[in-house]
Structure formats: C-alpha cells, structure tokens
Scaffold this motif. Structure first.
Motif, PDB file in Angstrom:
ATOM      1  N   LYS A 205      14.302  -6.152  -0.092  1.00  0.00           N
ATOM      2  CA  LYS A 205      13.068  -6.173   0.695  1.00  0.00           C
ATOM      3  C   LYS A 205      12.992  -5.000   1.679  1.00  0.00           C
ATOM      4  CE  LYS A 205       9.673  -9.072   2.247  1.00  0.00           C
ATOM      5  NZ  LYS A 205       8.657  -9.658   1.386  1.00  0.00           N
ATOM      6  N   GLY A 206      14.127  -4.580   2.204  1.00  0.00           N
ATOM      7  CA  GLY A 206      14.087  -3.542   3.238  1.00  0.00           C
ATOM      8  C   GLY A 206      14.473  -2.158   2.744  1.00  0.00           C
ATOM      9  N   VAL A 207      14.568  -1.948   1.422  1.00  0.00           N
ATOM     10  CA  VAL A 207      15.027  -0.631   0.968  1.00  0.00           C
ATOM     11  C   VAL A 207      14.121   0.477   1.521  1.00  0.00           C
ATOM     12  CG1 VAL A 207      16.266  -1.259  -1.150  1.00  0.00           C
ATOM     13  CG2 VAL A 207      13.789  -0.914  -1.238  1.00  0.00           C
ATOM     14  N   PRO A 208      14.635   1.615   1.891  1.00  0.00           N
ATOM     15  CA  PRO A 208      15.962   2.162   1.605  1.00  0.00           C
ATOM     16  C   PRO A 208      17.079   1.603   2.492  1.00  0.00           C
ATOM     17  CG  PRO A 208      14.753   3.685   2.980  1.00  0.00           C
ATOM     18  CD  PRO A 208      13.793   2.567   2.637  1.00  0.00           C
TER      19      PRO A 208
ATOM     20  N   TYR B   3      10.125   3.928  -2.305  1.00  0.00           N
ATOM     21  CA  TYR B   3      10.182   3.406  -0.935  1.00  0.00           C
ATOM     22  C   TYR B   3      10.220   4.509   0.127  1.00  0.00           C
ATOM     23  CZ  TYR B   3      14.882   3.493  -2.970  1.00  0.00           C
ATOM     24  OH  TYR B   3      15.996   3.840  -3.675  1.00  0.00           O
ATOM     25  N   PHE B   4      10.062   5.759  -0.308  1.00  0.00           N
ATOM     26  CA  PHE B   4       9.815   6.843   0.658  1.00  0.00           C
ATOM     27  C   PHE B   4       8.352   7.246   0.461  1.00  0.00           C
ATOM     28  CE2 PHE B   4      14.389   7.071   0.065  1.00  0.00           C
ATOM     29  CZ  PHE B   4      14.815   7.123   1.386  1.00  0.00           C
ATOM     30  N   PRO B   5       7.447   6.767   1.328  1.00  0.00           N
ATOM     31  CA  PRO B   5       6.017   6.916   1.041  1.00  0.00           C
ATOM     32  C   PRO B   5       5.571   8.368   0.906  1.00  0.00           C
ATOM     33  CG  PRO B   5       6.399   5.582   3.029  1.00  0.00           C
ATOM     34  CD  PRO B   5       7.726   6.097   2.600  1.00  0.00           C
ATOM     35  N   ASN B   6       4.528   8.541   0.103  1.00  0.00           N
ATOM     36  CA  ASN B   6       3.927   9.855  -0.102  1.00  0.00           C
ATOM     37  C   ASN B   6       2.815  10.018   0.942  1.00  0.00           C
ATOM     38  OD1 ASN B   6       2.501  12.079  -0.984  1.00  0.00           O
ATOM     39  ND2 ASN B   6       2.732  11.563  -3.158  1.00  0.00           N
TER      40      ASN B   6
ATOM     41  N   MET C 246       0.820  -1.210   0.000  1.00  0.00           N
ATOM     42  CA  MET C 246       0.000   0.000   0.000  1.00  0.00           C
ATOM     43  C   MET C 246       0.859   1.267   0.000  1.00  0.00           C
ATOM     44  SD  MET C 246      -1.237  -0.259   3.973  1.00  0.00           S
ATOM     45  CE  MET C 246      -1.543   1.458   4.396  1.00  0.00           C
ATOM     46  N   PHE C 247       2.087   1.152   0.530  1.00  0.00           N
ATOM     47  CA  PHE C 247       2.897   2.357   0.722  1.00  0.00           C
ATOM     48  C   PHE C 247       3.517   2.903  -0.557  1.00  0.00           C
ATOM     49  CE2 PHE C 247       3.008   0.385   5.028  1.00  0.00           C
ATOM     50  CZ  PHE C 247       2.317   1.398   5.671  1.00  0.00           C
ATOM     51  N   ILE C 248       3.430   2.143  -1.665  1.00  0.00           N
ATOM     52  CA  ILE C 248       4.004   2.721  -2.892  1.00  0.00           C
ATOM     53  C   ILE C 248       2.993   3.630  -3.591  1.00  0.00           C
ATOM     54  CG2 ILE C 248       5.556   0.760  -3.265  1.00  0.00           C
ATOM     55  CD1 ILE C 248       3.830  -0.104  -5.644  1.00  0.00           C
ATOM     56  N   TRP C 249       1.727   3.531  -3.205  1.00  0.00           N
ATOM     57  CA  TRP C 249       0.699   4.318  -3.906  1.00  0.00           C
ATOM     58  C   TRP C 249       1.000   5.824  -3.752  1.00  0.00           C
ATOM     59  CZ3 TRP C 249      -2.997   8.068  -3.501  1.00  0.00           C
ATOM     60  CH2 TRP C 249      -3.919   8.138  -4.563  1.00  0.00           C
ATOM     61  N   GLY C 250       0.942   6.535  -4.853  1.00  0.00           N
ATOM     62  CA  GLY C 250       1.216   7.975  -4.808  1.00  0.00           C
ATOM     63  C   GLY C 250       2.701   8.287  -4.985  1.00  0.00           C
ATOM     64  N   GLN C 251       3.524   7.238  -5.078  1.00  0.00           N
ATOM     65  CA  GLN C 251       4.964   7.494  -5.214  1.00  0.00           C
ATOM     66  C   GLN C 251       5.567   6.671  -6.355  1.00  0.00           C
ATOM     67  OE1 GLN C 251       6.488  10.050  -4.369  1.00  0.00           O
ATOM     68  NE2 GLN C 251       7.083   9.793  -2.234  1.00  0.00           N
ATOM     69  N   VAL C 252       4.719   6.243  -7.293  1.00  0.00           N
ATOM     70  CA  VAL C 252       5.229   5.445  -8.407  1.00  0.00           C
ATOM     71  C   VAL C 252       5.594   6.393  -9.546  1.00  0.00           C
ATOM     72  CG1 VAL C 252       4.637   3.665 -10.102  1.00  0.00           C
ATOM     73  CG2 VAL C 252       3.895   3.429  -7.725  1.00  0.00           C
ATOM     74  N   HIS C 253       6.809   6.250 -10.043  1.00  0.00           N
ATOM     75  CA  HIS C 253       7.321   7.095 -11.127  1.00  0.00           C
ATOM     76  C   HIS C 253       7.225   8.584 -10.789  1.00  0.00           C
ATOM     77  CE1 HIS C 253       7.504   3.341 -13.111  1.00  0.00           C
ATOM     78  NE2 HIS C 253       6.214   3.236 -13.296  1.00  0.00           N
ATOM     79  N   THR C 254       7.544   8.933  -9.572  1.00  0.00           N
ATOM     80  CA  THR C 254       7.678  10.353  -9.216  1.00  0.00           C
ATOM     81  C   THR C 254       9.179  10.628  -9.059  1.00  0.00           C
ATOM     82  OG1 THR C 254       7.683   9.944  -6.844  1.00  0.00           O
ATOM     83  CG2 THR C 254       5.520  10.238  -7.871  1.00  0.00           C
TER      84      THR C 254
ATOM     85  N   ALA D 230       9.445  -1.696   5.909  1.00  0.00           N
ATOM     86  CA  ALA D 230      10.397  -0.586   5.974  1.00  0.00           C
ATOM     87  C   ALA D 230       9.710   0.788   6.040  1.00  0.00           C
ATOM     88  CB  ALA D 230      11.369  -0.657   4.798  1.00  0.00           C
ATOM     89  N   PRO D 231       8.577   0.989   5.345  1.00  0.00           N
ATOM     90  CA  PRO D 231       7.942   2.316   5.421  1.00  0.00           C
ATOM     91  C   PRO D 231       7.565   2.730   6.849  1.00  0.00           C
ATOM     92  CG  PRO D 231       7.063   1.118   3.557  1.00  0.00           C
ATOM     93  CD  PRO D 231       7.913   0.142   4.322  1.00  0.00           C
ATOM     94  N   ALA D 232       7.307   1.756   7.718  1.00  0.00           N
ATOM     95  CA  ALA D 232       6.969   2.116   9.105  1.00  0.00           C
ATOM     96  C   ALA D 232       8.184   2.723   9.804  1.00  0.00           C
ATOM     97  CB  ALA D 232       6.483   0.886   9.865  1.00  0.00           C
ATOM     98  N   VAL D 233       9.376   2.292   9.404  1.00  0.00           N
ATOM     99  CA  VAL D 233      10.598   2.853   9.988  1.00  0.00           C
ATOM    100  C   VAL D 233      10.860   4.222   9.355  1.00  0.00           C
ATOM    101  CG1 VAL D 233      13.062   2.451  10.425  1.00  0.00           C
ATOM    102  CG2 VAL D 233      11.497   0.489  10.195  1.00  0.00           C
ATOM    103  N   VAL D 234      10.603   4.320   8.060  1.00  0.00           N
ATOM    104  CA  VAL D 234      10.872   5.574   7.357  1.00  0.00           C
ATOM    105  C   VAL D 234       9.942   6.680   7.858  1.00  0.00           C
ATOM    106  CG1 VAL D 234      10.736   6.709   5.094  1.00  0.00           C
ATOM    107  CG2 VAL D 234      11.743   4.433   5.278  1.00  0.00           C
ATOM    108  N   ASP D 235       8.640   6.372   8.010  1.00  0.00           N
ATOM    109  CA  ASP D 235       7.689   7.440   8.334  1.00  0.00           C
ATOM    110  C   ASP D 235       6.668   7.017   9.410  1.00  0.00           C
ATOM    111  OD1 ASP D 235       6.142   9.673   8.414  1.00  0.00           O
ATOM    112  OD2 ASP D 235       5.610   9.696   6.279  1.00  0.00           O
ATOM    113  N   PRO D 236       7.095   6.993  10.680  1.00  0.00           N
ATOM    114  CA  PRO D 236       6.163   6.595  11.740  1.00  0.00           C
ATOM    115  C   PRO D 236       4.934   7.491  11.840  1.00  0.00           C
ATOM    116  CG  PRO D 236       8.422   6.649  12.571  1.00  0.00           C
ATOM    117  CD  PRO D 236       8.453   7.229  11.186  1.00  0.00           C
ATOM    118  N   LEU D 237       5.092   8.777  11.492  1.00  0.00           N
ATOM    119  CA  LEU D 237       3.928   9.669  11.580  1.00  0.00           C
ATOM    120  C   LEU D 237       2.844   9.303  10.575  1.00  0.00           C
ATOM    121  CD1 LEU D 237       4.925  13.381  12.245  1.00  0.00           C
ATOM    122  CD2 LEU D 237       3.047  12.080  13.261  1.00  0.00           C
TER     123      LEU D 237
END
Ligand code: B12
Ligand code: SF4
Length: 589
Positions: free
Chosen positions: A380-383, A292-295, A279-287, A323-330
């Motif tokens: 699997k864990g990128v970034p 892997y840095f969620p939008n 789900m975390f790639i939605w909004g960040q594909v081909h931007t 990994a997105p939970a580590v990148v963006d807990p908020l």
C-alpha cells in the motif's frame, strides 16, 4: 406501468436506481444515501429539497446517467441502432418499456447496501438491510417486476454492485434474469444481449473479460452523473481486500478523456470528476519508471486541460493513495494551484485558501497496525516499506493538509485476525493525527469480504454487536475527530452531547450492545477522555515517534533514488545510513 408507449417501447431500456443517477449536490449526497437508513430520508429531504428534480432530453430520456450506464449504451450502439436503445430514469420506465422491449438492463453501484462503509452505518442505526439507496434500488426492481410486459423481456444487471445480487441470491425476489460481472465492452456482454433479444434463456451469472489495453475501453459521448469520466483502471498496489485492483492497470489516453469531458460540457454538465483508484498512476503506467513515482508533468498537463476546458466550472477528485504526496510534494502544490479554484468543496475552518476551498480525495488508511498492514496490504505504501506505514500516513497527510487537501480516509475495523493490539496501534495513529493538528475525514467501516478478492472467504466482524470496546472506541473516535471543524460554534458541542445520549437511550443501546456505551460517551464529550481513561473505560493512544520525509526517502532502496525530484528537497545522499524503522513509542501522557 399501465399505459403502453405509443411506439411500442424501445427494444433495449437502460436504467439505474434514482439515488445513483441524480447529478445533484455533489458526491456527498449519494454517499450519505448509501449509508443512512431509509427512516432517516427526511434529513436528506430537508437538506436537499430538490434532490429528486432530474433533467430530461427532449424525448423523455435521461439527460444524465451514471458512467456505467453510458458505457453500456455506447457498447450496444456498436451493434444496435440508437432508436432501439434508451437510457431513462426509473419513473419513466412506463414511457419506454412496451411490447417491443426485449431487455431492461440495470446498472447498479450498491443495490443492497452490503458493501463496506455503507452497511456499517445503517446497521449502527438499526436497519442493516435498508439504506436509502437500497430502498430506491428495490423500488426500481419492483417496478420492473410489475411491468405488464415482464414476460417479454429479460432483466440484466451489471455494475460494481452486481455481486450483491449474486451473494444474497435475490434473483427471484428482484426479478433478475442475469447478473454480468465485468465490463460492457466485452464481446461476451454483447452476446448476452443478442441472446436476450432472441428470447433465449440467460445464465444466472456471467463473468466477462476486462479489456487488456487502452484501446478496448470506450468513453461516454453523452452526459454522465457528476461528470464521471474514467482515468485509469486497476491500481497495482495489490491490497488483498480490493476489487478494482483485480482489473488490469491501464491509464486511459488523454485525447479520449478530453473528448468525454467536452461531451459532458456540451450536454450541460458543469462538473467533471475523473474516476480512478489512484489518480497518481496516470501517465506512469508501463513506462520505464515504476508507477508509484508519479509523472508530475503529465498529471499537471491533464488536469490543467480539464479545468481550463470552457464550461467546466467544478472539478472533484475521486480516489488516490497517500504515498505519492510524500514522494512528490511539489506535484501536490502544483495540482492545488490548478484545482482549488474549481473545487466546489469548502472547509471554512481548515482551509487557508482565500475562498476556503479544499480538495478531498478518498484515500485508504485502513489500519495503523503494521502487523495487520503486512497481512492485508503489504504494498500500500510503496515505494516505502510497509513497516513505515504510520510514517507514510502522517507525512503524506501533512503535505496534503499544507496544500488544502483534506482527504476522506477509510479504515477497516474487524479485519480477520485483528487483535486488540492491532486496534490499539490504529488508535495510536488516529490520536497522533489529532496531536499533530492534521485533518482527514475518517470513515471507519467493518471488514466486508468482497466477492472475487483474495479475502473473499475470510470472515471478520459481521455485526455491530460483535465489536469489541476498542473497536467501538476507534469508530467513535474517528467520528468525534470528524466533527472537530463543525464544533467551533458555541452550540455545536452541546447539541452533540444531548443528541448522542438521547439517541443512545432511544435506540442504539439495545442494537449495538454494551461495548458501545463508553465509546459513545467519549464521542458525545459528556465525560472527558481523561476521565474515561482514569475510569479504565477507554484507551487513549500514545504518542508515535515516526520518520520524517527525509528519513523516509533515505530508507528507499538506492536504485529508486533516481526517480526522486531534487526540487522537493530532502534528497538522500550516498553514505547515509537510514535509521532502523522506529516503531518505538514514548510513554503515555
Ligand atoms: C465515481 C464513484 C462514485 C461516485 C459516483 C457514483 C455514480 N453514481 O456515478 C460516488 C462518490 C457518489 C460514489 C459513491 C459510492 N461508492 Co463509488 N465509486 C466510484 C468509482 C471511483 C467510479 C465509478 C465509475 O463510474 N466507474 C466508471 C464506470 C464506467 O464503471 P462501472 O460503473 O463499473 O461500469 C462498467 C462495468 O461495471 C459494466 N457495467 C456497468 N453497469 C452495467 C450494467 C449492465 C447491464 C452491464 C451488462 C454491464 C454494466 O460496464 C461498465 C464499463 O463498460 C468506483 C471505482 C471504479 N474505478 O469503478 C467507486 C466504487 C464503485 N464505489 C464504491 C463504493 C463502496 C461506494 C459507496 C458505497 C461508498 C460509500 N460508503 O459512500 C457509495 C455508494 C453510492 C450509492 N449511490 O450507493 C466501490 C464499490 C464496491 C462495491 N459495490 O462492491 C468502488 C469500486 C470503489 C472501491 N475502490 O471500492 N462512488
Ligand atoms: S491502494 Fe486502493 S485501489 Fe489500490 S489495491 Fe489498495 S485498496 Fe485497491
């Protein structure tokens, strides 16, 4: 199929196994029916006595069908009239299959139960080929085979489980003419239906192309089972064993998603679930930002509109990565605020939500061995570096649990080349989850080489009897930990002890071999883990020293720091020298 339908039947009849079509009691019932053998159906019947009560449209067609069937229907409607096509439940085939019928098309997710997780549990319980879902799928095919009009129509099968027919070569047995691998939107699929309608011979197997962009994907405008609406295709993390990752990475347009949500509600659905691999790639594909840095803003906006759509009473998550939970807990926190009130999942002993609600996406943990992870899922864990996989899992799970997300996490046991050291590393990680008081519902499954993946030709463990004592221990430890929240009653642990030993004596000892015995005793709690360790019968994981979130962020390449959100804290600063990945362990207790 005795009586002829009054109108001669429909030209194209679409269906799916009953157990895959039901929109009852949420995801769990279908997952259970994929895994439990048919002789355990009574458990499902007792728990969900109404699971067979499906709903109908006025003309007797199915009120809901899996999203796959709905898209086949939508794809065909581009070329055929709506009164030529019907989607119906298996029991209603006699109402629609008649002399006019030229195609019966079946969509199936897992017809023979030979996929990961599903196969392993039925084989532990003794009948590897007949999970409940498989029984009902076979029943459907038998019904179609017995149709008095069978010679007049072709049977085309598609869906994510079609490959199981190809691999087991069950065309004749199940009376299937052709298996389509790929999406119904494709022009090749339409061509196939055209041929079938003209009475031409069909190839046994057709591989059709996946649309390469958003515009090529259709959306259901009728009700889908569990309100499934597609959110993304593909993934991008490139795990070698993965099928969906072979599809192009596409995030689907919000307006189309919302239309499909509203269509579901209009047709009586109260629940929505967005189908995705992550789900975390939605909004960040081909931007301009790596996927892997969620939008955060886009995701919060999408989910907010979904749960606030009038009529949506329940929403469940499907798949994600950790990994997105580590990148963006908020982001996790903001999504929790939005989604928890509409979650039908309650974890009374775990959740801090006032109504004990929880979110439970499916996330792949797969292995705790960095050596193994490098081989099968290096991104699997990128970034973050795969060297830090155990830290990413633990930190991600901490963030998720703090926000009342208690994911179901899959593990692969018996990967090709897996050594005892690899299994020990995974056991270490599982014990560390327990030691830190974290919770995930851990679902170990035996490696299954899935068709078309880069591990298709590889062979791991194929039967439960081949599992080593350590592999058994890993499986049973996962299940023991899963039962923790259920063991708060005085009778819970006792029931498990007696139940598991009874089961072992009755059935499982012969089936699963001697390596199963001690791990089962550990699972039952009849002997303490300390005692079993002293006896040399089990391995108790050793404590892991892993990286904190701040250390994980600091280990990112400085060029990636720009994508981190300062409001999460822990921002790396210039001049910081990251620690060398610390896999060092302290001594066993
Ligand atoms: C939602 C979902 C579920 C839900 C709901 C399923 C349902 N009945 O609706 C639940 C949670 C219940 C579930 C359970 C399971 N699932 Co599931 N699920 C998904 C998920 C996320 C989305 C499925 C979906 O609806 N997609 C959208 C539709 C439109 O796609 P589709 O069905 O593939 O249909 C397209 C094509 O296949 C084709 N098509 C479909 N049918 C037909 C028919 C014909 C005739 C033709 C020509 C074409 C065609 O056209 C469609 C597009 O146009 C997928 C992952 C994914 N992204 O696909 C996993 C996935 C399908 N599930 C998977 C697995 C393993 C399972 C379980 C076995 C897990 C378990 N151990 O419990 C069970 C099995 C359930 C069962 N009944 O047997 C695997 C499939 C592996 C396989 N079969 O090889 C997947 C791919 C997940 C993964 N990453 O591995 N699942
Ligand atoms: S993260 Fe999941 S969906 Fe993505 S490639 Fe890996 S296994 Fe497949």
């Amino acid at each position: 199929m005795m009586n002829e339908p009054p109108d001669g039947g429909r030209m194209i009849v679409l269906t799916a196994p009953l157990t895959e079509a039901i929109d009852h009691a949420g995801y769990f019932i279908q997952m259970a029916m994929a895994s439990l053998p048919i002789w355990m159906e009574g458990i499902i019947n007792r728990k969900y006595p109404k699971w067979r009560d499906v709903e109908y449209n006025e003309d007797g067609s199915a009120r809901y069908m899996p999203a796959g069937v709905r898209l086949v229907e939508k794809s065909l409607l581009r070329e055929y009239r709506s009164d030529d096509i019907v989607a119906c439940f298996p029991d209603d085939l006699p109402k629609f299959v008649g002399p006019r019928t030229r195609v019966v098309a079946v969509s199936t997710h897992n017809p023979l139960g030979v996929t990961f997780a599903a196969g392993v549990y039925t084989s532990i319980f003794g009948s590897s080929k007949m999970p409940i879902n498989s029984h009902y799928s076979r029943q459907l095919f038998a019904q179609i085979k017995a149709s008095p009009y069978r010679d007049n129509f072709k049977v085309i099968v598609g869906g994510s489980g079609g490959w199981q027919i190809i691999q087991t070569d069950t065309y004749e047995e199940l009376s299937i003419d052709c298996v389509v691998e790929g999406r119904s939107e494709s022009v090749e699929t339409l061509e196939l239906f055209r041929k079938a309608i003209n009475g031409e011979e069909l190839p046994r197997r057709v591989e059709v192309k996946h649309p390469l962009d958003r515009e090529g994907i259709l959306f259901p405008d009728t009700r889908t089972t569990f309100g499934v609406v597609e959110m993304t295709t593909g993934c991008g993390r490139r795990c070698k064993f993965c099928v969906p990752d072979l599809n192009p990475q596409i995030d689907l347009p919000k307006d189309k998603i919302m239309e499909a949500v509203r269509a579901n509600v209009r047709n009586g659905n109260k629940q929505i679930s967005l189908a995705t691999e992550d789900m975390f790639i939605w909004g960040q594909v081909h931007t301009d930002t790596p996927f892997y840095f969620p939008n955060r803003e886009a995701l919060v906006d999408l989910y907010s509109d979904i749960v606030n759509t009038p009529g949506v009473e329940q929403h469940v998550l499907s798949h994600s990565t950790i990994a997105p939970a580590v990148v963006d807990p908020l982001l996790i926190k903001q999504l929790s605020d939005l989604l928890l009130p509409k979650s039908p999942i309650h974890f009374p002993y775990l959740s801090s939500h006032p109504e004990k609600k929880a979110l439970a996406p499916l996330i792949g943990l797969e292995t705790g061995s960095v050596r193994m992870a490098k081989q099968i899922m290096s991104s699997k864990g990128v970034p973050f570096s795969i060297e830090d996989w155990p830290s990413v899992v633990l930190e991600g799970l901490r963030v998720l649990n703090e926000n009342n997300w208690f994911p179901a996490m899959t593990l692969i046991v018996g990967n090709p080349g897996e050594t005892d050291d690899d299994v020990r590393d995974t056991i270490d990680l599982i014990y560390e989850i327990e030691r830190r008081g974290l919770f995930a519902f851990l679902i170990p499954s035996i490696f299954t080489p899935l068709h078309d993946t880069r591990m298709e030709k590889e062979k791991g463990v194929t039967q439960t009897r081949q599992l080593t004592p350590l592999q058994w221990q890993l499986m049973m430890k996962c299940w023991k930990m899963n039962l923790r929240p259920g063991q708060y009653s005085w009778w819970g642990p006792m029931a498990w002890r007696v139940g598991s030993i009874g089961m072992w004596l009755y059935k499982l000892r012969g089936l699963n071999g001697p390596n199963f015995t001690w791990p089962l005793l550990m699972f039952s709690g009849a002997l303490s883990e300390k005692t079993l360790q002293r006896m040399g019968k089990i391995y108790r994981g050793k404590p892991l020293k892993t990286k904190t979130r701040a250390e994980l962020l600091a280990s990112l390449k400085p060029k990636d720091w720009q994508y981190l959100r300062a409001d999460n804290g822990d921002m790396p600063t210039a001049g910081y020298v990251p620690r060398v990945a610390e896999q060092a362990m302290t001594a066993s207790p």
